[in-house]
Design a protein around this motif. Sequence first.
Motif, mmCIF file in Angstrom:
data_model
loop_
_atom_site.group_PDB
_atom_site.id
_atom_site.type_symbol
_atom_site.label_atom_id
_atom_site.label_comp_id
_atom_site.label_asym_id
_atom_site.label_seq_id
_atom_site.Cartn_x
_atom_site.Cartn_y
_atom_site.Cartn_z
ATOM 1 N N GLU A 143 1.655 13.328 63.245
ATOM 2 C CA GLU A 143 1.536 13.809 61.862
ATOM 3 C C GLU A 143 2.801 13.544 61.039
ATOM 4 N N LEU A 144 3.952 13.784 61.635
ATOM 5 C CA LEU A 144 5.207 13.614 60.893
ATOM 6 C C LEU A 144 5.486 12.131 60.651
ATOM 7 N N GLN A 145 5.595 11.763 59.386
ATOM 8 C CA GLN A 145 5.840 10.360 59.023
ATOM 9 C C GLN A 145 7.054 10.280 58.107
ATOM 10 N N THR A 146 7.588 9.070 57.943
ATOM 11 C CA THR A 146 8.698 8.892 57.006
ATOM 12 C C THR A 146 8.309 7.893 55.930
ATOM 13 N N GLY A 147 8.433 8.318 54.688
ATOM 14 C CA GLY A 147 8.206 7.413 53.569
ATOM 15 C C GLY A 147 9.506 7.265 52.797
ATOM 16 N N VAL A 148 9.915 6.023 52.610
ATOM 17 C CA VAL A 148 11.161 5.766 51.876
ATOM 18 C C VAL A 148 10.833 5.131 50.530
ATOM 19 N N SER A 163 19.300 7.233 51.491
ATOM 20 C CA SER A 163 19.985 8.478 51.114
ATOM 21 C C SER A 163 20.139 9.339 52.362
ATOM 22 N N ASP A 164 20.989 10.360 52.239
ATOM 23 C CA ASP A 164 21.186 11.277 53.373
ATOM 24 C C ASP A 164 19.862 11.920 53.764
ATOM 25 N N LEU A 170 14.157 10.387 58.804
ATOM 26 C CA LEU A 170 13.940 9.382 59.855
ATOM 27 C C LEU A 170 14.399 9.922 61.206
ATOM 28 N N LYS A 171 15.532 10.610 61.189
ATOM 29 C CA LYS A 171 16.082 11.185 62.423
ATOM 30 C C LYS A 171 15.120 12.238 62.981
ATOM 31 N N GLU A 172 14.592 13.067 62.080
ATOM 32 C CA GLU A 172 13.636 14.092 62.519
ATOM 33 C C GLU A 172 12.393 13.438 63.126
ATOM 34 N N GLN A 173 11.983 12.343 62.506
ATOM 35 C CA GLN A 173 10.804 11.649 63.029
ATOM 36 C C GLN A 173 11.101 11.041 64.399
#
Length: 182
Positions: A143-148, A163-164, A170-173
């Motif tokens: 479920e957890l995704q990263t959108g930049v 950005s931080d 991303l790190k959490e993902q």
Amino acid sequence: MKRILFIVGSLRKDSFNRQLAHEAEKMIGTRAEVTYLDYSNVPFINQDIEFPEPETVNQLRTKVKEADGIWVFTPEYNFSYPGHVKNVFDWLSRPLVAGDYDTKTVINGKKVALSGAGGKMATAKCREKLTELLTFIKADVMELQTGVALNVEAWTEGRMILSDEQLKNLKEQAESFLKFIE
Ligand SMILES: Cc1cc2nc3c(=O)[nH]c(=O)nc-3n(C[C@H](O)[C@H](O)[C@H](O)COP(=O)(O)O)c2cc1C
């Protein structure tokens, strides 16, 4: 050691999504073995050449089979995923033997993470549609995704700056995905 197969959905040499993948790879460090899928030789899906499977498709299936998880980093093309990304998953969705729908495909149950760098919507539509596709072919999408949402310099100078907060996401993902594939 767990194996993670990275699929970068861009063929562009200076792809921002590939750069994002490299960041994720650094975050994973030595905690899993990361390899990048080269799908440049995978032909367009064509039922005339499905059985026996082409050698490049055999290699693709083997890499997916051996992986504990797949992490896709893909741009959004016209509010969806790129055609070459769908081509890879279309191949993976098909049986090894004509008419054999009982044997599990290599993508069935495979754990998948999704990330993407793009315009201000941060590839949300692409990831939504990719989730739909992957769920349909029975992959297990985290479920957890990263959108930049890419910075201005990315568009004007070809320079992606994360950005931080984007790095934190991303790190959490990465942490979640390592747990997800345990
Ligand atoms: C055919 C095409 C369609 C695109 N459509 C979208 C879109 O719907 N949404 C978006 O955010 N960016 C879109 N873009 C721009 C991409 O986000 C941008 O080119 C990005 O840098 C591509 O990722 P890459 O750097 O990893 O190759 C599109 C680019 C192309 C080539």
